[in-house]
Each structure stands twice: as structure tokens, then as C-alpha cells.
Scaffold this motif. Structure first.
Motif, PDB file in Angstrom:
ATOM      1  N   MET A  53     -22.992   9.855  54.446  1.00  0.00           N
ATOM      2  CA  MET A  53     -24.165   9.091  53.772  1.00  0.00           C
ATOM      3  C   MET A  53     -23.862   7.571  54.477  1.00  0.00           C
ATOM      4  N   THR A  54     -24.892   7.265  54.637  1.00  0.00           N
ATOM      5  CA  THR A  54     -25.552   6.073  55.172  1.00  0.00           C
ATOM      6  C   THR A  54     -25.548   4.899  54.307  1.00  0.00           C
ATOM      7  N   GLU A  55     -25.003   3.933  54.319  1.00  0.00           N
ATOM      8  CA  GLU A  55     -24.718   2.869  53.051  1.00  0.00           C
ATOM      9  C   GLU A  55     -25.656   1.499  53.593  1.00  0.00           C
ATOM     10  N   THR A  56     -26.264   1.141  52.928  1.00  0.00           N
ATOM     11  CA  THR A  56     -27.214  -0.184  53.216  1.00  0.00           C
ATOM     12  C   THR A  56     -26.812  -1.086  52.356  1.00  0.00           C
ATOM     13  N   TYR A  57     -26.176  -2.504  53.215  1.00  0.00           N
ATOM     14  CA  TYR A  57     -25.542  -3.368  52.558  1.00  0.00           C
ATOM     15  C   TYR A  57     -26.435  -4.732  52.398  1.00  0.00           C
ATOM     16  N   TYR A  58     -25.946  -5.825  51.472  1.00  0.00           N
ATOM     17  CA  TYR A  58     -26.614  -6.908  51.172  1.00  0.00           C
ATOM     18  C   TYR A  58     -25.631  -8.052  50.744  1.00  0.00           C
ATOM     19  N   ALA A  59     -25.922  -9.143  50.866  1.00  0.00           N
ATOM     20  CA  ALA A  59     -25.233 -10.253  50.484  1.00  0.00           C
ATOM     21  C   ALA A  59     -26.073 -11.053  49.518  1.00  0.00           C
ATOM     22  N   GLY A  60     -25.626 -11.395  48.228  1.00  0.00           N
ATOM     23  CA  GLY A  60     -26.479 -11.915  47.204  1.00  0.00           C
ATOM     24  C   GLY A  60     -25.578 -13.082  46.412  1.00  0.00           C
ATOM     25  N   VAL A  61     -26.153 -14.142  46.147  1.00  0.00           N
ATOM     26  CA  VAL A  61     -25.741 -15.140  45.121  1.00  0.00           C
ATOM     27  C   VAL A  61     -26.458 -15.315  44.012  1.00  0.00           C
ATOM     28  N   TYR A  62     -25.818 -15.764  42.777  1.00  0.00           N
ATOM     29  CA  TYR A  62     -26.754 -15.885  41.599  1.00  0.00           C
ATOM     30  C   TYR A  62     -26.345 -16.969  40.630  1.00  0.00           C
ATOM     31  N   TRP A  63     -27.267 -17.638  39.973  1.00  0.00           N
ATOM     32  CA  TRP A  63     -26.950 -18.677  38.733  1.00  0.00           C
ATOM     33  C   TRP A  63     -27.904 -18.752  37.986  1.00  0.00           C
ATOM     34  N   PRO A  64     -27.331 -19.063  36.737  1.00  0.00           N
ATOM     35  CA  PRO A  64     -28.497 -19.248  35.656  1.00  0.00           C
ATOM     36  C   PRO A  64     -29.550 -20.097  36.165  1.00  0.00           C
ATOM     37  N   ALA A  86     -36.022  -7.710  66.676  1.00  0.00           N
ATOM     38  CA  ALA A  86     -36.221  -6.367  66.782  1.00  0.00           C
ATOM     39  C   ALA A  86     -35.063  -5.457  66.673  1.00  0.00           C
ATOM     40  N   ASP A  87     -34.096  -5.816  67.130  1.00  0.00           N
ATOM     41  CA  ASP A  87     -32.593  -4.989  67.136  1.00  0.00           C
ATOM     42  C   ASP A  87     -31.764  -5.410  66.226  1.00  0.00           C
ATOM     43  N   ASP A  88     -31.720  -6.640  65.643  1.00  0.00           N
ATOM     44  CA  ASP A  88     -30.879  -6.906  64.588  1.00  0.00           C
ATOM     45  C   ASP A  88     -31.623  -7.694  63.665  1.00  0.00           C
ATOM     46  N   SER A  89     -32.524  -7.160  63.105  1.00  0.00           N
ATOM     47  CA  SER A  89     -33.318  -7.834  62.201  1.00  0.00           C
ATOM     48  C   SER A  89     -32.580  -8.153  60.578  1.00  0.00           C
ATOM     49  N   SER A  90     -32.903  -9.267  60.281  1.00  0.00           N
ATOM     50  CA  SER A  90     -32.237  -9.926  59.059  1.00  0.00           C
ATOM     51  C   SER A  90     -33.446 -10.606  58.140  1.00  0.00           C
ATOM     52  N   VAL A  91     -33.370 -10.689  56.902  1.00  0.00           N
ATOM     53  CA  VAL A  91     -34.296 -11.141  56.053  1.00  0.00           C
ATOM     54  C   VAL A  91     -33.326 -12.038  55.132  1.00  0.00           C
ATOM     55  N   VAL A 143     -30.811 -13.854  48.483  1.00  0.00           N
ATOM     56  CA  VAL A 143     -30.258 -12.503  48.989  1.00  0.00           C
ATOM     57  C   VAL A 143     -30.755 -12.534  50.513  1.00  0.00           C
ATOM     58  N   TRP A 144     -29.411 -12.098  51.028  1.00  0.00           N
ATOM     59  CA  TRP A 144     -29.480 -11.798  52.477  1.00  0.00           C
ATOM     60  C   TRP A 144     -29.481 -10.274  52.989  1.00  0.00           C
ATOM     61  N   THR A 145     -30.395  -9.630  53.558  1.00  0.00           N
ATOM     62  CA  THR A 145     -30.456  -8.379  53.938  1.00  0.00           C
ATOM     63  C   THR A 145     -30.272  -8.243  55.455  1.00  0.00           C
ATOM     64  N   PRO A 146     -29.090  -7.654  55.712  1.00  0.00           N
ATOM     65  CA  PRO A 146     -29.175  -7.688  57.357  1.00  0.00           C
ATOM     66  C   PRO A 146     -29.892  -6.066  57.720  1.00  0.00           C
TER      67      PRO A 146
END
Length: 231
Positions: free
Chosen positions: A1-12, A89-94, A111-114
Motif C-alpha cells: 500500500m502506498t500512503e500519501t501524507y500531509y501536514a495540517g494545523v487547525y484552529w477555531p 516537477a520532481d519534488d512538488s509541494s502545495v 495544510v502542506w501536501t508534499p
């Protein structure tokens, strides 16, 4: 299984002046640039790669304030919704952030999506999460795979589950003693970061899953895994 990761922070939901968002975003982009060279250059997201590459911006507060003033980035009065791409193109991040909604119980986020196939290391992931924390002062944050989140939280309610890394603001309360394998470290005076494993956490390793459940139970008992904004 290939897992896709993200980092996120949240606040009211926390409506703030546009210049405050610009200062926070400047701090964010400075923190990202110090993490990795691939996170030093940014472009406005567009409908095509070619169009985006024509929209490079300077991530300083003044330039960002002018950028955020564009109608397309303001879904409502006092609101901001913005996405940026690193142009690689090789290490795309949003990176995307949405904040300022006046709606009761609204959740602001960043949210950061690598790159889906990138080698996400403990160092890079933790540094990105810390940069997001220092910029936005969130209540809760996480580095997790989409698959892990779906496995542990049917609704995906922020604040109620843990990931590979989980951040708790000091307002949430102290983190209890956890198993020796788990690293617990302060994020300056803002809160605490809990890192389950030095290697990338994956659902394919039963020992990772067992450790996550053990830690979840302890954090749940400590009252740290409550919906965002809960008293």
C-alpha cells in the motif's frame, strides 16, 4: 500500500486583518524555506503548470498583503483562501490556508501536501509542522497519511485523532507520560509535539499501529483528543 501524507494545523475561526494574515504567511514561508531548498520558491496555483510558473510571488509581508487583496482570494468579507505551489516537477509541494470565516464553529486551517512519491523524512515533516505552528498559532496539528486518518477517524474530525506526529497547543493541557519510544518535545512556548516513530509511520507495520493505539488511549484519557474548540 502506498500512503500519501500531509501536514495540517487547525484552529477555531479567528478573523484577523489582512495585514496580519500577510505577516503570518511571511513567517510561514520563511520557516518553510529554512526547512528545505525546494520550499524556498513559490507560485500562485493556477489551472495549468505553465500558467502557475508565470505567477511567482515574493513571500514578504507587503507583497503578500497586495496578493491577498485580490478578489479571487477573498471568498467572503474578511476571509482568505490561498494556495501556492513550489514549482518543482520532481519534488512538488502545495501549501494552502483558509482563515477568517465569521461563521460560528468555523475551523481555520493551513495544510502542506508534499510530493505523493517523495521521501518524507521525520526531520522535514517535523520542521514543516513547527513552521506552521509558529506562523499560525493553531490549537492542534498533525502529520499523517490519508489512509491512516481514514482508518482511525471515520469523520476525520480535527482534534480527535493522532498521526505520525501530533501537535497540541498549551491551551489543550499537558501531555501525559508516554511510552519510551515516543518523542515528546516543546514547540517553543506554544505547545507540545508528539512524534510516534523516528522512521516514517506506516499502516503496513503492525508495531506502528499498536504503538499509535496505545498512545491514543493515553492521550484520550488525558482529555487531549477533543473536537476543535471544545471547552
Amino acid at each position: 500500500m502506498t500512503e500519501t501524507y500531509y501536514a495540517g494545523v487547525y484552529w477555531p475561526g479567528r478573523p484577523e486583518p489582512l495585514e496580519t494574515y500577510a505577516r503570518r504567511a511571511e513567517a510561514l514561508f520563511q520557516g518553510l524555506a529554512s526547512t528545505d531548498p525546494s520550499l524556498a520558491t513559490w507560485y500562485e496555483q493556477a489551472r495549468s503548470r505553465e500558467a502557475a510558473l508565470l505567477s511567482r510571488f515574493s513571500p514578504d509581508a507587503l507583497s503578500l498583503q497586495q496578493l491577498f487583496a485580490k478578489t479571487k482570494y477573498q471568498p467572503g468579507e474578511g476571509e482568505l483562501s490561498f494556495s501556492a505551489w513550489n514549482g518543482s516537477a520532481d519534488d512538488s509541494s502545495v501549501i494552502n490556508f483558509s482563515c477568517g470565516s465569521p461563521v460560528p464553529d468555523a475551523v481555520d486551517l493551513c495544510v502542506w501536501t508534499p510530493a505523493a512519491r517523495g521521501l518524507l523524512s521525520e526531520r522535514s515533516a517535523s520542521q514543516v509542522l513547527k513552521a506552521m505552528v509558529m506562523a499560525w498559532e493553531p490549537e492542534w496539528g498533525v502529520v499523517i497519511s490519508d489512509e491512516h486518518r481514514d482508518a482511525v477517524s471515520e469523520a476525520g474530525d480535527v482534534g480527535t485523532f493522532i498521526g505520525w506526529m501530533t501537535y497540541f497547543s498549551r491551551d489543550r493541557g499537558p501531555v501525559p507520560p508516554l511510552p519510551d519510544l515516543v518523542r515528546v518535545e516543546p514547540v517553543q512556548d506554544r505547545g507540545t509535539l508528539v512524534i510516534l516513530t523516528p522512521e516514517r509511520f506506516t499502516l503496513s507495520r503492525p508495531e506502528h499501529v499498536a504503538l499509535a493505539e496505545e498512545v491514543r488511549v493515553q492521550l484520550q484519557r488525558a482529555g487531549l483528543l477533543e473536537p476543535l474548540g471544545a471547552p
